[in-house]
Design a protein around this motif. Sequence first.
Motif, PDB file in Angstrom:
ATOM      1  N   LEU A  85     -38.196  40.424  31.455  1.00 57.58           N
ATOM      2  CA  LEU A  85     -38.286  38.991  31.188  1.00 57.58           C
ATOM      3  C   LEU A  85     -38.871  38.265  32.391  1.00 57.58           C
ATOM      4  O   LEU A  85     -39.719  37.378  32.240  1.00 57.58           O
ATOM      5  CB  LEU A  85     -36.911  38.428  30.837  1.00 57.58           C
ATOM      6  N   LYS A  86     -38.452  38.650  33.585  1.00 57.26           N
ATOM      7  CA  LYS A  86     -38.979  38.030  34.797  1.00 57.26           C
ATOM      8  C   LYS A  86     -40.480  38.276  34.907  1.00 57.26           C
ATOM      9  O   LYS A  86     -41.255  37.375  35.228  1.00 57.26           O
ATOM     10  CB  LYS A  86     -38.258  38.584  36.030  1.00 57.26           C
ATOM     11  N   LYS A  87     -40.913  39.486  34.629  1.00 55.22           N
ATOM     12  CA  LYS A  87     -42.336  39.831  34.686  1.00 55.22           C
ATOM     13  C   LYS A  87     -43.120  39.040  33.642  1.00 55.22           C
ATOM     14  O   LYS A  87     -44.215  38.557  33.920  1.00 55.22           O
ATOM     15  CB  LYS A  87     -42.518  41.336  34.469  1.00 55.22           C
TER      16      LYS A  87
ATOM     17  N   GLU B 239     -46.154  36.396  34.382  1.00 55.72           N
ATOM     18  CA  GLU B 239     -47.463  36.506  33.736  1.00 55.72           C
ATOM     19  C   GLU B 239     -47.815  35.228  32.986  1.00 55.72           C
ATOM     20  O   GLU B 239     -48.965  34.783  33.018  1.00 55.72           O
ATOM     21  CB  GLU B 239     -47.500  37.715  32.797  1.00 55.72           C
ATOM     22  N   ALA B 240     -46.838  34.634  32.320  1.00 55.84           N
ATOM     23  CA  ALA B 240     -47.074  33.378  31.602  1.00 55.84           C
ATOM     24  C   ALA B 240     -47.437  32.272  32.590  1.00 55.84           C
ATOM     25  O   ALA B 240     -48.329  31.463  32.332  1.00 55.84           O
ATOM     26  CB  ALA B 240     -45.834  32.990  30.792  1.00 55.84           C
TER      27      ALA B 240
END
Length: 64
Positions: A3-5, A9-10
């Motif tokens: 989720l952090k990644k 990216e978002a």
Amino acid sequence: MILKKAREEAFKLEVKNRINAYVDETYRCWIDQEASMKKNGLCSMFEQILEDGKQLATMEGNNE
């Protein structure tokens, strides 16, 4: 961790999109300004830079 990644990216994509929008708007404004200057009988900024360069080159040539 995944989720952090995904959030990172978002965020990167969002920043990239903002930069692209800024570049596009800057380019559009520059083109509009150049067209307006031409319409009013003025040299475009690019043309003025070329003319200034030619004048400087002539002045330098006379100093030698």
